[in-house]
Design a protein around this motif. Structure first.
Motif, short mmCIF file in Angstrom:
data_model
loop_
_atom_site.label_atom_id
_atom_site.label_comp_id
_atom_site.label_asym_id
_atom_site.label_seq_id
_atom_site.Cartn_x
_atom_site.Cartn_y
_atom_site.Cartn_z
N THR A 1 18.50 44.41 62.14
CA THR A 1 17.75 43.16 62.19
C THR A 1 18.48 42.43 61.12
O THR A 1 18.33 42.82 59.91
CB THR A 1 16.31 43.16 62.18
N VAL A 2 19.06 41.20 61.36
CA VAL A 2 19.78 40.41 60.50
C VAL A 2 19.20 38.88 60.31
O VAL A 2 18.97 38.40 61.79
CB VAL A 2 21.13 40.38 60.69
N VAL A 3 18.75 38.33 59.35
CA VAL A 3 18.10 37.16 59.40
C VAL A 3 19.36 36.10 58.70
O VAL A 3 19.68 36.68 57.59
CB VAL A 3 16.88 36.86 58.57
N VAL A 4 19.73 35.19 59.24
CA VAL A 4 20.97 34.24 58.74
C VAL A 4 19.99 32.73 58.78
O VAL A 4 19.56 32.29 59.74
CB VAL A 4 22.10 34.15 59.78
N THR A 5 19.99 32.33 57.52
CA THR A 5 19.31 30.80 57.19
C THR A 5 20.84 29.86 57.40
O THR A 5 21.88 30.28 56.93
CB THR A 5 18.69 30.63 56.04
N GLY A 6 20.41 28.79 57.85
CA GLY A 6 21.85 27.81 57.85
C GLY A 6 22.29 28.41 59.04
O GLY A 6 23.67 28.00 59.19
N ALA A 7 21.90 29.03 60.20
CA ALA A 7 22.59 29.61 61.40
C ALA A 7 23.37 28.72 62.19
O ALA A 7 24.10 29.16 63.17
CB ALA A 7 21.86 30.60 61.74
N SER A 8 22.99 27.46 62.38
CA SER A 8 23.06 26.42 63.37
C SER A 8 24.67 26.02 63.29
O SER A 8 25.24 25.35 64.04
CB SER A 8 22.25 25.49 63.59
N GLY A 9 25.34 26.04 61.94
CA GLY A 9 26.61 25.58 61.75
C GLY A 9 27.25 26.20 60.69
O GLY A 9 26.58 26.82 59.96
N GLY A 10 28.76 25.84 60.73
CA GLY A 10 29.24 26.30 59.38
C GLY A 10 29.56 27.67 59.32
O GLY A 10 29.65 28.64 60.24
N VAL A 11 29.36 28.27 58.02
CA VAL A 11 29.55 29.59 57.48
C VAL A 11 28.30 30.42 57.96
O VAL A 11 28.40 31.50 58.60
CB VAL A 11 29.53 29.61 55.98
N GLY A 12 27.27 29.65 58.31
CA GLY A 12 25.92 30.51 59.01
C GLY A 12 26.29 30.73 60.13
O GLY A 12 25.81 31.93 60.66
N ARG A 13 27.14 30.02 61.07
CA ARG A 13 27.18 29.96 62.68
C ARG A 13 27.99 31.37 62.46
O ARG A 13 27.97 32.06 63.38
CB ARG A 13 27.36 28.68 63.19
N ALA A 14 29.23 31.31 61.64
CA ALA A 14 30.37 32.22 61.78
C ALA A 14 29.59 33.63 61.44
O ALA A 14 29.93 34.63 62.25
CB ALA A 14 31.43 31.95 61.15
N THR A 15 28.75 33.68 60.52
CA THR A 15 28.23 34.88 60.00
C THR A 15 27.28 35.64 61.02
O THR A 15 27.25 36.59 61.24
CB THR A 15 27.29 34.58 58.62
N ALA A 16 26.52 34.61 61.71
CA ALA A 16 25.59 35.09 62.85
C ALA A 16 26.35 35.85 63.88
O ALA A 16 25.99 36.88 64.44
CB ALA A 16 24.90 33.97 63.36
N ARG A 17 27.49 35.12 64.31
CA ARG A 17 28.42 35.74 65.30
C ARG A 17 29.06 37.15 64.85
O ARG A 17 29.38 37.80 65.59
CB ARG A 17 29.90 34.70 65.42
N ALA A 18 29.49 37.10 63.71
CA ALA A 18 30.28 38.47 62.72
C ALA A 18 29.05 39.57 62.91
O ALA A 18 29.47 40.65 63.45
CB ALA A 18 30.55 38.11 61.64
N PHE A 19 27.70 39.23 62.72
CA PHE A 19 26.74 40.32 62.70
C PHE A 19 26.66 40.76 64.28
O PHE A 19 26.39 42.11 64.51
CB PHE A 19 25.62 39.95 61.87
N ALA A 20 26.59 39.81 64.99
CA ALA A 20 26.31 39.93 66.49
C ALA A 20 27.38 40.99 67.11
O ALA A 20 27.18 41.70 67.89
CB ALA A 20 26.45 38.75 67.21
N ALA A 21 28.65 40.73 66.64
CA ALA A 21 29.75 41.41 67.02
C ALA A 21 29.55 43.03 66.47
O ALA A 21 30.32 43.94 67.11
CB ALA A 21 31.22 41.17 66.33
N ARG A 22 28.68 43.32 65.69
CA ARG A 22 28.41 44.70 65.36
C ARG A 22 27.22 45.32 66.36
O ARG A 22 26.92 46.50 66.37
CB ARG A 22 27.91 44.95 63.97
N GLY A 23 26.72 44.35 67.24
CA GLY A 23 25.70 44.84 68.01
C GLY A 23 24.23 44.41 67.43
O GLY A 23 23.22 45.08 67.93
#
Length: 341
Positions: free
Chosen positions: A11-33
């Protein structure tokens, strides 16, 4: 020794997830499942980020929140825990800024940047610790910047906030080590990144705001954050050759760097043309009648998505082992030749 984070879904929480680095980071964690909780203000960006997470193979939870509101952040953390059971990783990435000379930034604007960019990290960290300390495990990743060590002109509010995060994180890390806690905190210092922030920050510059070259893609930053979350015994990661060069130069000759930035730091941060009308200091840039800005800004033509320095930073232990083994083999061959002679 602190228990390692599970290699399975987290379970990963990402703040600032709607754009930029936060958005890319959320996608990268999701790629791990992983299960990814997306925290930000902008509902258009959050909805699109949730789609990204699902498409990448993760589970998404959208939690609209302003990170400058401590109670709202606590409530958001509880909502994540209620939905997913635990919080394994918390990534602080939300920020805002003002591009202007110090004397041209209003007091309330300076306060707002500090509340979001610095106190947002403090409140996020406190919320994460409330869920991690009782379990004696978890990782907090502070997304920083080369500007956490080296201030530059026209970004005094942002630089001050990043410096504050650096100091607060070091203090917290010492306390966790003193307690023998299984909770880890680490910081990832980023270079200039191609994000939409340069089109939505408040700017009083004569042209459009832009990052100081060289510019890197947000996916490079995201890979570093995901790596740091699984290797948080290391206190800090530097991403990009420009970050390493800047921090080393600042440690060796800060006065010389002052003069260099005084000459180059103004022109290197603006492009020709009019700054856009969208400003996210007080309200999200993507709503209520805005658009989804995504992870990338307008600098795709010059941004790069790789860095030899980043690879070396993430693999320095492996490289050190290889060098040690290589040195051992050389020494063994030399000894063999000496014995034969």
């Amino acid at each position: 020794m602190a228990p390692l984070l599970s290699r399975g879904p987290r379970t990963v929480v990402v703040t600032g997830a709607s754009g930029g680095v936060g958005r890319a980071t959320a996608r990268a964690f999701a790629a791990r499942g992983d299960r990814v909780a997306l925290l930000a203000r902008g509902r258009e960006g959050l909805a699109a980020a949730a789609d990204d997470v699902r498409e990448a193979g993760g589970t998404a939870l959208v939690v609209p929140v302003d990170v400058s509101d401590a109670k709202a952040v606590d409530d958001a953390a509880q909502q994540v825990a209620d939905a997913f059971g635990t919080i394994d990783v918390w990534v602080n990435c939300a920020f805002t800024g003002v591009f202007a000379r110090f004397e041209d930034v209003e007091a309330d604007e300076y306060r707002r940047v500090t509340e979001v960019t610095y106190l947002g990290y403090v409140f996020g960290t406190r919320a994460a610790l409330r869920h991690m300390l009782p379990r004696d495990r978890g990782t907090i990743v502070q997304v920083g910047s080369a500007l956490a060590y080296r201030g530059i002109p026209l970004q005094s509010a942002y630089c001050g906030a990043k410096h504050a995060i650096q100091g607060f994180n070091e203090s917290l890390r010492c306390e966790l080590l003193h307690d023998g806690s299984g909770v880890r905190t680490t910081m990832v210092q980023l270079p200039a990144v191609n994000t939409p922030q340069f089109d939505w920050v408040l700017s009083r510059m004569p042209g459009k705001a832009r990052p100081v070259a060289p510019v890197y893609q947000p996916e490079l930053a995201a890979r570093a954050v995901v790596h740091a979350a699984s290797h948080a015994r290391r206190r800090e990661y530097w991403v990009g050759g420009s970050t390493a060069a800047t921090l080393i130069a600042n440690a060796v000759a800060p006065g010389l760097l002052d003069r260099y930035l005084a000459r180059t730091g103004f022109d290197s941060q603006h492009d020709e043309g009019e700054q856009g009308g969208t400003v996210n200091l007080w309200a999200p840039a993507d709503g209520p009648h805005g658009r989804d800005f995504g992870a990338h800004g307008r600098f795709d033509d010059e941004a790069v998505d790789h860095s030899p320095q980043d690879w070396l930073s993430r693999n320095r232990a492996r490289l050190g082992t290889a060098l040690t083994v290589g040195a051992g083999l050389v020494a063994a061959r030399g000894l063999t030749r000496l014995v034969r002679s």
